[in-house]
Structures are given as C-alpha cells and as structure tokens.
Design an enzyme around this catalytic site. Structure first.
Site, PDB file in Angstrom:
ATOM      1  CG  ASP A 154     -76.824 -86.410  72.990  1.00 13.46           C
ATOM      2  OD1 ASP A 154     -75.999 -86.808  72.144  1.00 13.46           O
ATOM      3  OD2 ASP A 154     -77.574 -87.194  73.597  1.00 13.46           O
ATOM      4  CG  ASN A 172     -83.432 -93.674  81.124  1.00 14.43           C
ATOM      5  OD1 ASN A 172     -83.376 -93.569  79.905  1.00 14.43           O
ATOM      6  ND2 ASN A 172     -82.836 -92.819  81.938  1.00 14.43           N
ATOM      7  CG  HIS A 186     -82.098 -91.521  77.560  1.00 16.55           C
ATOM      8  ND1 HIS A 186     -81.129 -91.398  78.520  1.00 16.55           N
ATOM      9  CD2 HIS A 186     -81.498 -92.178  76.531  1.00 16.55           C
ATOM     10  CE1 HIS A 186     -80.018 -91.942  78.090  1.00 16.55           C
ATOM     11  NE2 HIS A 186     -80.206 -92.429  76.896  1.00 16.55           N
ATOM     12  CD  GLU A 227     -81.511 -89.188  81.279  1.00 16.22           C
ATOM     13  OE1 GLU A 227     -82.146 -90.155  80.826  1.00 16.22           O
ATOM     14  OE2 GLU A 227     -80.323 -89.273  81.637  1.00 16.22           O
TER      15      GLU A 227
HETATM   16  P1  PGA Z   1     -76.181 -96.964  73.710  1.00 17.77           P
HETATM   17  O1  PGA Z   1     -76.906 -95.646  74.244  1.00 17.77           O
HETATM   18  O2  PGA Z   1     -76.326 -96.938  72.234  1.00 17.77           O
HETATM   19  O3  PGA Z   1     -74.764 -96.828  74.147  1.00 17.77           O
HETATM   20  O4  PGA Z   1     -76.891 -98.111  74.331  1.00 17.77           O
HETATM   21  C1  PGA Z   1     -78.125 -95.276  73.703  1.00 17.77           C
HETATM   22  C2  PGA Z   1     -78.704 -94.125  74.486  1.00 17.77           C
HETATM   23  O5  PGA Z   1     -78.459 -94.045  75.705  1.00 17.77           O
HETATM   24  O6  PGA Z   1     -79.416 -93.317  73.894  1.00 17.77           O
END
Ligand code: PGA
Length: 248
Positions: free
Chosen positions: A67, A136, A138, A143
């Site tokens: 992404d 959450n 995702h 999301e």
């Molecule tokens: P993080 O993010 O590795 O910074 O916790 C992971 C994500 O949001 O997919």
C-alpha cells in the site's frame, strides 16, 4: 495455520526472517509481497544482516508493496516509498526495476490499480506475502468492512488508523485520509502468507483473526481460508489466544 510464539520482538523478527530467507534460497527469482509499519522493521534488519554476512542474494527478487498513501510523493519521509528505501532496499543488492510500490501521486487511480494487479500477474503472482495487522484487524489498508474479495483500489482510512498514524506527522490534518492498497482478494492470491504481530495492543486483533469467526469486521480473519499461513507472534501479541500452539 501455523502459529509460532516467540519470547520477544527480536526473536519474532529472526524467525520470520528465516522463513523469508528460505523462500529466497528456494526460488531466487521469487516474488515477495512487502509490508510497512513498525512490525516488519526487525525482519528487514535481519534480512539485511543475512545479505551482508551470509550473502543472501536479492538480485533476482521481485517485490510488490501492499500500500501507499494518496497524496504523498515518494520523497516524503512518511511515504511508504521512503520507508522501504530507507529501511530495506537501500541496503540490499535488489534490482530497482523489480521494486513495485503503489504510486500515491497517480492522476488516474483506477487505471493505476488495474496496472498493478496485471504486473503482479505478469510475474506469476506473489510467492510469499509479508503482513502486519492493524489493532482493528486490517491487513494492508483493508479496513474493517472491506470486501473480502477486493482487489487493488483506493480506500478511505478509518478514524482509528488515522489516529494510530498521527504519531508520524506534525499535525493531525497532515495525516493522509486515503490510500491505495492491494485488496483482500489480491493478498489471498499469494501462494504463502507470513503474518507478524508484536505487542499487547495487537493481542485482541490476533485472537479475533486466528480464533474468531471469519468476518469482514476483522479482515485478517480471512487468512483462516488460506492453505499456507504462518503467523509469528511475540508473547504479548499471543496473550489472548486460547488454543494450544507448538513451536514445531
Ligand atoms: P504497525 O502497523 O506494524 O506499525 O503496528 C501494522 C498495520 O497497521 O498493518
């Protein structure tokens, strides 16, 4: 689903790096799906070490990132382009022609997303997809509520994700609200999945994703339907799991 629980973040990262290195040794021109965020940093560091000290060869490896934020140019320090070059690509013998990251500045998002999907296909699909998980649930920027069959497209980020990301920006208004992300269907097409999570703030999402029902409310739960998934966790991220898991 193979769930490996390690003592801490470092051990989680090293175990994950072994899995990625095995893939590269097995197929030197493999296609890797890559993730950004704080979680895979230790994994990237260990892969860089394996490249420097043990000659792990990235010259034929092809990479597709999950992404990128809409509206951030590649040189913006919070763009995922910048992140990937700083933390990974600049330290390897990877061929820049084989690095794919969604363009956050594209003028025609739909056309770009179709092209991205076709490029993945042109290389025969992703062999191993590295994933983090949002608090959450995702994966990528898919999301909660994302279609489980979705393909690469533009997504609006949830309030929670925008808040989680705010720590990287000076002002709340600077945090991008849209992103281009591989879809859940795109991710599920990868031949193998490697999901990493570390820390107590991921424990609930991990327990829902691994032991809860499959639901678009927790996008990562779709991985239960994939035939080859390895989840590498540290103890904190695993702290809400109820079933028994084994290292071997
Ligand atoms: P993080 O993010 O590795 O910074 O916790 C992971 C994500 O949001 O997919």
């Amino acid at each position: 689903m193979r769930v490996i629980i390690k003592e801490n973040y470092d051990e989680m990262s090293k175990r994950a790096a072994q899995i990625v290195a095995e893939q590269i040794r097995l197929k030197p021109d493999c296609v890797l799906g890559l993730a950004t965020g704080s979680t895979p940093l230790g994994l990237y560091k260990e892969l860089i070490r394996l490249h420097r000290e043990e000659g792990l060869d990235f010259s034929k490896v092809i990479t597709f990132n999950l992404d990128e934020y809409i509206g951030l140019p590649p040189e913006h320090p919070q763009s995922y382009h910048y992140f990937m070059y700083q933390n990974f690509f600049n330290h390897l013998n990877i061929d820049p022609r084989f690095i794919y990251i969604p363009h956050g500045m594209t003028q025609d998002v739909e056309r770009f997303c179709n092209w991205y999907e076709k490029e993945i296909e042109r290389f025969g699909g992703i062999d191993l997809q590295i994933l983090g998980i949002g608090a959450n649930g995702h994966i990528g920027f898919n999301e909660p509520g994302s279609s489980l069959g979705s393909r690469t497209r533009i997504k609006t980020l949830t309030k929670k994700t925008i808040e989680d990301n705010a720590r990287f920006f000076e002002k709340m208004e600077d945090v991008p609200k849209y992103a281009i992300t591989m879809g859940i269907g795109t991710i599920m097409d990868a031949k193998k999945q490697l999901l990493l999570a570390s820390g107590k703030n991921k424990a609930k999402a991990i327990s829902q994703a691994i032991e809860g029902p499959i639901s678009q409310v927790v996008p990562a739960s779709i991985l239960q339907l994939h035939r080859w998934v390895t989840v590498v966790l540290d103890k904190d991220a695993a702290s809400m799991l109820k079933m028994e898991y084994f290292e071997e």
